[in-house]
Design a protein around this motif. Structure first.
Motif, PDB file in Angstrom:
ATOM      1  N   ASP A   1      -6.871  10.166   5.307  1.00 24.31           N
ATOM      2  CA  ASP A   1      -7.809   9.607   4.248  1.00 24.31           C
ATOM      3  C   ASP A   1      -8.740   8.678   4.969  1.00 24.31           C
ATOM      4  O   ASP A   1      -9.883   8.750   4.485  1.00 24.31           O
ATOM      5  CB  ASP A   1      -6.942   8.964   3.049  1.00 24.31           C
TER       6      ASP A   1
ATOM      7  N   SER B   1     -12.716   9.369   4.758  1.00 25.42           N
ATOM      8  CA  SER B   1     -13.509   8.435   4.161  1.00 25.42           C
ATOM      9  C   SER B   1     -14.747   7.813   4.957  1.00 25.42           C
ATOM     10  O   SER B   1     -15.839   7.991   4.726  1.00 25.42           O
ATOM     11  CB  SER B   1     -12.546   7.000   3.780  1.00 25.42           C
TER      12      SER B   1
ATOM     13  N   MET C   1     -11.318  11.549  -2.539  1.00 25.79           N
ATOM     14  CA  MET C   1     -10.963  10.208  -1.960  1.00 25.79           C
ATOM     15  C   MET C   1      -9.941   9.393  -2.926  1.00 25.79           C
ATOM     16  O   MET C   1     -10.176   9.685  -4.118  1.00 25.79           O
ATOM     17  CB  MET C   1     -12.120   9.359  -1.725  1.00 25.79           C
TER      18      MET C   1
ATOM     19  N   HIS D   1     -12.817   2.881  -4.820  1.00 23.93           N
ATOM     20  CA  HIS D   1     -13.874   3.762  -3.993  1.00 23.93           C
ATOM     21  C   HIS D   1     -14.976   3.865  -4.690  1.00 23.93           C
ATOM     22  O   HIS D   1     -15.072   4.284  -5.906  1.00 23.93           O
ATOM     23  CB  HIS D   1     -13.162   4.893  -3.539  1.00 23.93           C
TER      24      HIS D   1
END
Lengths: 297, 235
Positions: free
Chosen positions: A137, A141, B165, B184
């Motif tokens: 992740d 990201s 995400m 996020h």
């Protein structure tokens, strides 16, 4: 526009760091009472991440007598008292934490492995259910952020097929150049359009990371910015902005001596400061699509 | 696709704003591709100063932190994890004492630290937070959730944004360099872009955004209602 120099990208991809790993003395006492534990010597890919090597390193220490029954997510590393951020590429960790050596630090890099007391106040926790989930992740990201920086959206990355997105991480974690670069080339060349901004982070030891919008070319698209232009704007005290084209040799020498103190390190190399930033971004970015540049003073 | 976005964002809107949002068609017109909000660090700083002057007026405890230039708020949360059935007023779960140490010995609790930091990438504010016990021990998200009454169900590490995400995860604090949880920004950036157009000033947009993202922490309140009932209400 497409200027991928495969000799360069292969060289960076294959870059390795000789590492000496010793167990923390306290852990050695409690987990391997009395046993003499030798350091483990290995090579690590500069572009890789510590959690990707933890399993094999743990095996070595367990075989040599460390009674570790915990989870790999509890394992962490340290260099001279500084816990190593596992979400930084290994090459960046080394370049940053040895920046006082200005690119020629003694090798192998001697780090300490810890099996207990994960410092949750200093390091991001790793999901114990699957040690690869959190690093995955974290990597995705960054790569999405890079896409956003280039295009103002994550459209390009999200338009990749699920398989292509998976290949990025799998290519990196299995060190498969073709698998990774077949997809990555489309991202870093931005489908042959000039990116709005360059995914770039600048590091100075013990200071907040600098990340600002950095355009690769001037407004009229007729002048490519160099690393000197960028650093001169970001850190004018360290990189005094270059004077206008020197007319005499004397002026040129003055300028050189002004900036001779500081150097920019990337992948363990001192980067020539006149390198165009766009070329650098397309060819020398880490797999997360960022240029992680360490400044050594 | 529009329907999906509607559903994804709905939990994050404060109830008192939903009507406004529908009126301004924010939820319906929300585009999938994200455009950069036309704002900058210095615009963000100015917005924060306006926000802070309102904040002081109504007794909210947001403060400005330098160096680093960001907003911060510390809230003390009484530990409700052992009294699930207690029928206490929810509001009493949240105190903002001038000195948390006065309350802490009487009742166990935690300190939550909220920071609002401008993201140059996403060109929008990002909410960071962390929790500590009164002894200073850092808390995991699970620890924090267990302490707060209602367990903040929307604050779930398993939830993903439309860009795949985690909605909430850990990241290095951009200024302090230590792990903080953060929401996020990739899933709020597109909404904030439209919010900015719908709001009559940057300060309104900011209150709007903060109450929106603050919904994740319900029943805790990151902004006091005073901002909304005053002239700062969004149009």
């Amino acid at each position: 526009m497409q200027r991928i120099d495969t000799a360069v990208t292969h060289g960076i991809w294959d870059g390795q760091l000789p590492v000496r790993i010793s167990i923390d003395p306290t852990d050695a006492k409690t987990l391997a009472s009395g046993a003499i534990l030798h350091s483990h010597y290995t090579f690590m890919h500069r572009c890789s991440y510590l959690p990707l090597v933890t399993e094999s390193v743990r095996e070595v220490f367990v075989k040599s007598g460390v009674a570790f029954t915990g989870h790999d997510a509890d394992i962490w590393y340290e260099y001279r008292g500084v816990p190593l951020k596992w979400h930084y590429p290994i090459g960046l960790l080394h370049d940053l934490l040895t920046s006082q050596y200005r690119g020629s630090s003694p090798l192998p890099w001697h780090i300490i492995i810890h099996f207990t007391n994960f410092p949750t106040d200093k390091l991001i926790r790793i999901n114990a259910a699957n040690i690869i989930d959190t690093p995955h992740d974290s990597f995705m990201s960054m790569i999405k952020e890079a896409d956003y920086i280039r295009n103002g959206s994550i459209k390009k990355l999200m338009s990749l097929s699920k398989q292509d997105q998976t290949n990025l991480w799998q290519g990196l974690s299995s060190h498969d150049y073709d698998k990774f670069w077949n997809v990555n080339a489309r991202l870093v060349t931005n489908d042959n359009t000039i990116p709005k901004y360059i995914p770039l982070r600048v590091y100075l030891l013990d200071q907040p990371v600098i990340q600002e919008p950095v355009a690769p070319v001037d407004d009229n698209l007729d002048c490519e910015y160099t690393l000197r232009d960028i650093l001169g704007r970001m850190l004018p005290e360290i990189f005094p902005p270059s004077l206008d084209a020197p007319t005499t040799e004397g002026a040129d020498n003055t300028r050189k001596s002004d900036a001779s103190e500081a150097v920019a390190i990337l992948h363990g190399i001192v980067i020539p400061i006149e390198t165009p930033i766009l070329w650098l971004s397309q060819n020398c970015s880490y797999p997360d699509n960022f240029l992680h540049i360490v400044i050594c003073r | 696709m529009k329907e999906e976005i509607l559903l994804l964002h709905k939990p994050y809107y404060p109830k008192f704003h939903v009507q406004v949002l529908f009126k301004s068609r924010l939820l319906i017109n929300c585009p999938l591709t994200v455009m950069t909000v036309p704002t900058t660090q210095s615009a963000f700083d100015r917005t924060c100063q306006t926000f802070l002057s309102h904040s002081k007026k109504i007794g909210d405890t947001w403060r400005w932190v330098t160096p680093g230039a960001y907003l911060a708020k510390t809230v003390w949360v009484v530990d409700n994890s052992n009294e699930e059935t207690a029928s206490k007023d929810e509001e009493s779960a949240l105190h903002e004492p001038s000195d948390p140490a006065i309350l802490s010995p009487a009742k166990p609790g935690i300190t939550l630290e909220f920071h609002v930091i401008y993201s140059t990438t996403y060109a929008c504010p990002v909410l960071y937070f962390c929790g500590h016990t009164s002894a200073g021990t850092g808390l995991s998200l699970e620890d924090i959730r267990q302490t707060v009454k209602g367990h903040m169900p929307d604050l779930d590490e398993q939830k993903r944004t439309e860009y795949d995400m985690p909605v909430v995860s850990q990241k290095d604090h951009p200024i302090l360099g230590i792990p903080f949880y953060f929401i996020h920004p990739c899933h709020t950036a597109d909404v904030t872009a439209e919010m900015l157009e719908a709001c009559d000033s940057d300060a309104n947009y900011f209150v709007f955004w903060l109450s929106l993202v603050g919904q994740l922490f319900s029943p805790l309140r990151l902004v006091e209602v005073g901002y909304v009932t005053s002239e700062t209400c969004c149009r």
